[in-house]
Design a protein around this motif. Structure first.
Motif, mmCIF file in Angstrom:
data_model
loop_
_atom_site.group_PDB
_atom_site.id
_atom_site.type_symbol
_atom_site.label_atom_id
_atom_site.label_comp_id
_atom_site.label_asym_id
_atom_site.label_seq_id
_atom_site.Cartn_x
_atom_site.Cartn_y
_atom_site.Cartn_z
ATOM 1 N N ALA A 110 0.930 -1.026 -0.012
ATOM 2 C CA ALA A 110 0.047 -0.092 -0.141
ATOM 3 C C ALA A 110 0.890 1.359 0.002
ATOM 4 C CB ALA A 110 -1.035 0.010 1.184
ATOM 5 N N LEU A 111 1.920 1.194 0.649
ATOM 6 C CA LEU A 111 2.871 2.278 0.653
ATOM 7 C C LEU A 111 3.239 2.717 -0.735
ATOM 8 C CD1 LEU A 111 4.943 2.127 4.087
ATOM 9 C CD2 LEU A 111 3.568 4.001 3.086
ATOM 10 N N MET A 112 3.822 1.386 -1.404
ATOM 11 C CA MET A 112 4.381 1.566 -2.575
ATOM 12 C C MET A 112 3.310 2.259 -3.546
ATOM 13 S SD MET A 112 7.631 1.090 -2.860
ATOM 14 C CE MET A 112 8.037 0.413 -4.546
ATOM 15 N N GLN A 113 2.239 1.861 -3.502
ATOM 16 C CA GLN A 113 1.093 2.529 -4.325
ATOM 17 C C GLN A 113 0.697 3.853 -4.148
ATOM 18 O OE1 GLN A 113 -2.756 0.549 -3.737
ATOM 19 N NE2 GLN A 113 -3.483 1.474 -5.627
ATOM 20 N N SER A 114 1.204 4.234 -2.805
ATOM 21 C CA SER A 114 0.856 5.736 -2.390
ATOM 22 C C SER A 114 2.073 6.459 -2.909
ATOM 23 C CB SER A 114 0.857 6.137 -1.085
ATOM 24 O OG SER A 114 -0.772 5.450 -0.469
ATOM 25 N N LEU A 167 1.936 9.522 -5.594
ATOM 26 C CA LEU A 167 2.600 11.068 -5.411
ATOM 27 C C LEU A 167 3.582 11.195 -6.511
ATOM 28 C CD1 LEU A 167 3.308 13.310 -3.458
ATOM 29 C CD2 LEU A 167 4.941 11.913 -2.027
ATOM 30 N N ALA A 168 4.409 10.158 -6.689
ATOM 31 C CA ALA A 168 5.528 10.437 -7.866
ATOM 32 C C ALA A 168 5.094 11.013 -9.333
ATOM 33 C CB ALA A 168 6.441 9.141 -8.167
ATOM 34 N N ALA A 169 3.759 10.740 -9.432
ATOM 35 C CA ALA A 169 3.156 11.359 -10.819
ATOM 36 C C ALA A 169 3.009 12.749 -10.491
ATOM 37 C CB ALA A 169 1.740 10.633 -10.786
ATOM 38 N N ARG A 170 3.135 13.441 -9.305
ATOM 39 C CA ARG A 170 3.079 14.763 -9.205
ATOM 40 C C ARG A 170 4.427 15.246 -8.780
ATOM 41 N NH1 ARG A 170 -0.355 18.451 -5.727
ATOM 42 N NH2 ARG A 170 0.858 20.494 -5.699
ATOM 43 N N LEU A 171 5.340 14.443 -8.240
ATOM 44 C CA LEU A 171 6.656 14.790 -7.629
ATOM 45 C C LEU A 171 7.503 13.799 -7.784
ATOM 46 C CD1 LEU A 171 8.138 17.066 -6.154
ATOM 47 C CD2 LEU A 171 7.926 15.977 -4.198
ATOM 48 N N PRO A 172 8.623 13.844 -8.711
ATOM 49 C CA PRO A 172 9.412 12.472 -8.813
ATOM 50 C C PRO A 172 10.019 12.328 -7.543
ATOM 51 C CG PRO A 172 9.721 14.099 -10.677
ATOM 52 C CD PRO A 172 8.673 14.856 -9.833
ATOM 53 N N LEU A 173 10.274 11.119 -7.274
ATOM 54 C CA LEU A 173 10.746 10.588 -6.030
ATOM 55 C C LEU A 173 11.813 9.744 -6.178
ATOM 56 C CD1 LEU A 173 7.480 9.403 -3.975
ATOM 57 C CD2 LEU A 173 8.599 11.639 -3.801
ATOM 58 N N LEU A 210 8.143 -9.952 -2.447
ATOM 59 C CA LEU A 210 6.678 -9.727 -2.893
ATOM 60 C C LEU A 210 6.517 -9.254 -4.328
ATOM 61 C CD1 LEU A 210 5.697 -7.106 0.152
ATOM 62 C CD2 LEU A 210 5.029 -9.638 -0.199
ATOM 63 N N GLY A 211 7.661 -9.206 -5.066
ATOM 64 C CA GLY A 211 7.700 -8.932 -6.651
ATOM 65 C C GLY A 211 6.984 -7.552 -6.925
ATOM 66 N N LEU A 212 7.364 -6.547 -5.684
ATOM 67 C CA LEU A 212 6.772 -5.160 -5.956
ATOM 68 C C LEU A 212 7.852 -4.471 -6.806
ATOM 69 C CD1 LEU A 212 5.743 -4.531 -2.397
ATOM 70 C CD2 LEU A 212 4.223 -4.924 -4.367
ATOM 71 N N THR A 213 7.354 -3.671 -7.826
ATOM 72 C CA THR A 213 8.132 -2.745 -8.736
ATOM 73 C C THR A 213 7.701 -1.509 -8.430
ATOM 74 O OG1 THR A 213 6.619 -3.248 -10.403
ATOM 75 C CG2 THR A 213 8.499 -4.698 -10.392
ATOM 76 N N SER A 214 8.579 -0.424 -9.150
ATOM 77 C CA SER A 214 8.330 1.163 -8.785
ATOM 78 C C SER A 214 7.356 1.495 -9.875
ATOM 79 C CB SER A 214 9.426 1.746 -8.755
ATOM 80 O OG SER A 214 10.241 1.456 -9.991
ATOM 81 N N ALA A 215 6.401 2.495 -9.490
ATOM 82 C CA ALA A 215 5.869 3.226 -10.530
ATOM 83 C C ALA A 215 6.840 4.253 -11.380
ATOM 84 C CB ALA A 215 4.707 3.896 -9.936
ATOM 85 N N GLY A 218 2.384 9.330 10.407
ATOM 86 C CA GLY A 218 1.493 8.214 10.613
ATOM 87 C C GLY A 218 1.924 7.184 9.765
ATOM 88 N N THR A 219 1.469 5.858 9.835
ATOM 89 C CA THR A 219 1.881 5.049 8.912
ATOM 90 C C THR A 219 0.865 4.514 8.116
ATOM 91 O OG1 THR A 219 1.011 3.026 10.439
ATOM 92 C CG2 THR A 219 3.460 4.012 10.435
ATOM 93 N N ASP A 220 -0.456 5.189 7.699
ATOM 94 C CA ASP A 220 -1.435 4.798 6.875
ATOM 95 C C ASP A 220 -1.167 5.217 5.596
ATOM 96 O OD1 ASP A 220 -4.329 4.168 6.310
ATOM 97 O OD2 ASP A 220 -4.626 5.950 5.753
ATOM 98 N N PRO A 221 -1.132 4.651 4.479
ATOM 99 C CA PRO A 221 -0.586 4.918 3.022
ATOM 100 C C PRO A 221 -1.546 6.098 2.695
ATOM 101 C CG PRO A 221 -0.478 2.745 3.498
ATOM 102 C CD PRO A 221 -1.058 3.020 4.651
ATOM 103 N N ALA A 222 -2.988 6.141 2.924
ATOM 104 C CA ALA A 222 -3.946 7.027 2.094
ATOM 105 C C ALA A 222 -3.661 8.310 3.039
ATOM 106 C CB ALA A 222 -5.114 6.629 2.516
ATOM 107 N N ARG A 223 -3.538 8.372 4.319
ATOM 108 C CA ARG A 223 -3.154 9.644 5.212
ATOM 109 C C ARG A 223 -1.749 10.086 4.693
ATOM 110 N NH1 ARG A 223 -1.040 11.617 10.049
ATOM 111 N NH2 ARG A 223 -2.452 13.558 10.609
#
Length: 383
Positions: free
Chosen positions: A236-240, A244-250, A265-270, A334-339
């Motif tokens: 969920a953090l990677m998704q958030s 955000l990276a679509a607005r500000l490169p990270l 987990l096989g997670l890749t970056s956006a 906090g740690t809530d990805p949406a927040r």
């Protein structure tokens, strides 16, 4: 008469940055002898060895080579390995910094053998007893003879816990000492500075992220279990972060434990979220000093961003460094990805995409904390 000998304990990456100013201050003062003891808690070149070179630390006098395993195993191995050196040297004091397992292990070993302990960065409290660091710092403070604090809240905690005033010394922050010293080196533009900039550029080029720093950009660091050990939380953090990276490169230098979790987990970056290898201190500083926003669960970056006036979101439910919120640029997200995503977007709207230029450093964060510490130790040990 021989100068009193002190042991300086290094274990993990943050320790090295805090010890470098102490080594410079000890050399300048000249009244105390010292040995650098490296426990080996961070032992690979990316997380340990390179820091000795770039921070100007000498090679360790003693390397205990203790690493891996759980907290109990690591603490026990360090205690067993350090004890013979305490017995052989009988140092006048053992100086520990921060709150890693090496801090507590060496403090316990020294104190049980009758060697006084000085704790640099004492008194910080998050109130979160699920964090190993909170346990380490509380236990170390309980047995320390000198308690050197970085901010007023730390001194207040220690006094509430019953520590006498004569043991508590508000000295400022050696991490800020190191930050200002290293910034001066980067600004000098000498060969070392050019090397740091080149290393940062090489990391960006390898990740295809060179264009990311042409305009405003952000920096991310994640390594705490609450953020990276739970698969659903990390995903969920990677998704958030991707949103955000679509607005500000990270730019995201990935800690080894975090990379292991991502790969499992096989997670890749956006697009716009650039995963970098761990960076040495100065190349990383060369990057984040220009950031528009920093998102981190690190303790040190909360303080360093405050020292430079860079907006920071701390991806934790608490902080043991409240001065960075009260006087600095830090906000607890906090740690809530949406927040986290909502607060980051709101922060960007508030600053208009430009870095914060107002710098309000807390009291005594002036680059001279290490000198105050060495002066106090020399006075007490020679007096």
């Amino acid at each position: 008469m021989a100068a009193p000998l002190i042991h300086l304990i290094a274990g993990a990456r943050p320790n090295f940055m805090k010890l470098a100013p102490l080594v410079r201050a000890l050399r300048a003062d000249g009244r105390l002898a010292w040995k650098l003891i490296h426990t080996g808690q961070h032992h690979d070149a990316a997380m340990s060895g390179v820091f000795f070179d770039e921070l100007g630390l000498p090679a360790p006098d003693v390397s205990l080579d203790c690493h891996g395993g759980g907290h109990a195993q690591l603490t026990a191995r360090i205690m067993q390995a350090y004890e013979p050196h305490v017995i052989a040297d009988r140092p006048a004091a053992c100086v520990v910094v921060g709150d890693v397992d090496s801090t507590l292990a060496c403090a316990l070993t020294a104190r049980k053998l009758g060697v006084p302990v000085a704790h640099v960065e004492a008194g910080l409290r998050s109130g979160d007893m699920t964090m190993p660091e909170e346990i380490n710092r509380r236990a170390t403070d309980a047995i320390a003879d000198w308690l050197f604090t970085t901010e007023p809240s730390a001194a207040a905690h220690l006094r509430r816990e019953g520590h006498p005033d004569e043991r508590v010394a508000e000295v400022g922050h050696v991490m800020v000492d190191n930050l200002l010293f290293q910034l001066g080196r980067l600004d000098a533009g000498d060969a070392d500075a050019q090397s740091a900039e080149a290393a940062a550029k090489a990391a960006l080029d390898a990740a295809g992220a060179s264009d990311a720093i042409a305009g405003p950009f952000g920096v991310v660091t994640l390594h705490r279990p609450a953020n990276v050990d739970d698969p659903a939380q990390l995903a969920a953090l990677m998704q958030s972060l991707g949103t955000l990276a679509a607005r500000l490169p990270l730019l995201f230098p990935v800690h080894p434990r975090t990379r292991t979790r991502l790969e499992a987990l096989g997670l890749t970056s956006a697009p716009g979220l650039h995963l970098l290898p761990p960076l040495p201190y100065r190349p990383f500083l060369a990057l984040w000093r220009r950031a528009t926003l920093v998102l981190t669960d690190s303790g040190g970056l909360q303080e360093e961003t405050t020292a430079l006036g860079i907006p920071c979101l701390t991806l934790r439910d608490n902080t043991e460094r409240p001065v960075t919120v009260d006087l600095g640029t830090n906000q607890i997200a906090g740690t809530d990805p949406a927040r986290i995503l909502a607060l980051a977007l709101r922060r960007l709207d508030a600053i208009g995409g430009q870095p914060n230029v107002e710098v309000r450093r807390p009291p005594l964060w002036d680059g001279h904390a290490a000198g105050r510490i060495v002066s106090r130790l020399a006075r007490d040990l020679l007096g």
